[in-house]
Design a protein around this motif. Structure first.
Motif, short mmCIF file in Angstrom:
data_model
loop_
_atom_site.label_atom_id
_atom_site.label_comp_id
_atom_site.label_asym_id
_atom_site.label_seq_id
_atom_site.Cartn_x
_atom_site.Cartn_y
_atom_site.Cartn_z
N ALA A 23 36.67 47.37 49.74
CA ALA A 23 37.61 48.69 50.92
C ALA A 23 39.04 47.55 51.22
N ASP A 24 38.51 46.73 51.47
CA ASP A 24 39.75 45.66 51.79
C ASP A 24 40.88 45.38 51.15
N GLY A 61 39.50 40.73 46.62
CA GLY A 61 38.74 40.91 48.98
C GLY A 61 37.51 41.24 48.84
N VAL A 62 36.49 41.78 49.89
CA VAL A 62 35.24 42.09 49.82
C VAL A 62 34.92 42.69 50.99
N THR A 63 34.72 43.72 50.86
CA THR A 63 34.64 44.12 51.85
C THR A 63 32.84 44.21 52.55
N ASP A 64 32.32 44.47 51.46
CA ASP A 64 30.84 44.32 51.92
C ASP A 64 30.01 43.17 50.52
N THR A 136 31.81 36.02 50.89
CA THR A 136 31.20 37.40 52.01
C THR A 136 32.73 37.70 52.18
N GLN A 137 33.46 37.55 51.64
CA GLN A 137 35.12 37.54 52.12
C GLN A 137 35.38 37.70 50.52
#
Length: 252
Positions: A23-24, A61-64, A136-137
């Motif tokens: 979602a990032d 980009g990673v949200t989760d 994580t990101q």
């Protein structure tokens, strides 16, 4: 009856896991050229000097991160079930049993790398191992573990002026292209082709002739480096989408 449940599961994974995990909404494409080998493929002549190769990478980009990891494992299960279904539907012996190999998992600091080693029958340099990296990101896909590790490492962009000089500006898009670096990757291959490809034979077998041709090739490649850096920034200003680009050409 066999295919629709697989498509439905694929849709569920995409909608409930992959998209929320990403979602990032940011993504990037990277071309580098830092790895080298004297023989990228067993069937090619061995080079006296190690030859660089282009490295291709994708960044998201990673949200989760945990949900993204779960989504990838779920996709793999869908693919395995699809292969099993294909074997059932096809005539006996038409579809051989195929198993997706387990990746080698490496921890680099707090990041995870998933290496998929290619079959030895492909005769490629062992460095070539498609790798997925996860922090994580960020999530990355690369052709080697070394490139994936570099992509996961955060480094500030250092530029002297240009559209990307203002690191605090919010951007809709950005691009950075180092032309001399691309020439440096291509140069050893061009010289290797001149020496091994028999081009010099067209002009005679003398050592002086060969040295002269190589000298001219080097001169042309060095001259191409007058094109230095190209940068571009896309941003919104007063409701208008603006793209500001700059190309630096300098002969020193």
């Amino acid at each position: 009856k066999s295919v629709l449940p697989l498509l439905k599961r694929f849709d569920e994974i995409t909608g409930k896991m992959l998209l929320p995990a990403l979602a990032d909404g940011q993504a990037g494409f990277v071309v580098d050229g830092k790895w080298k080998s004297k023989q990228w493929h067993k069937d090619m002549p061995t080079s006296d000097k190690a030859l660089p190769m282009l490295e291709l990478g994708v960044i998201v980009g990673v949200t989760d991160a945990e949900l993204l990891e779960k989504a990838m494992k779920s996709y793999r299960k869908v693919v395995e079930n699809a292969l099993a279904t294909a074997r059932e539907l096809a005539p006996p012996g038409e579809v051989p049993p195929i198993k997706i190999p387990d990746p080698e998992v490496k921890m680099v600091k707090n990041d995870k790398l998933y290496l998929f080693h290619l079959p030895s029958e492909w005769k490629l340099d062992p460095q070539v191992a498609p790798t997925a990296g996860l922090s994580t990101q960020m999530g990355v896909l690369a052709l080697s573990s070394g490139h994936a590790e570099r992509l996961l490492t955060s480094k500030p962009l250092k530029l002297e002026g240009g559209p990307l000089a203002d690191a605090k500006r919010s951007l809709a898009g950005a691009a950075y292209f180092n032309w001399p670096a691309l020439v440096d990757v291509a140069k050893p291959w061009i010289l290797f082709a001149v020496e091994k490809g028999g081009i010099t034979k067209m002009f005679g077998e003398g050592a002086e002739t060969k040295a002269d041709i190589l000298k001219q090739v080097r001169t042309v490649l060095d001259a191409l480096k007058v094109f230095r850096i190209s940068t571009s920034a896309t941003y919104i200003e007063d409701g208008v989408l603006i793209t500001h680009s700059e190309m630096v050409i300098r002969d020193e």
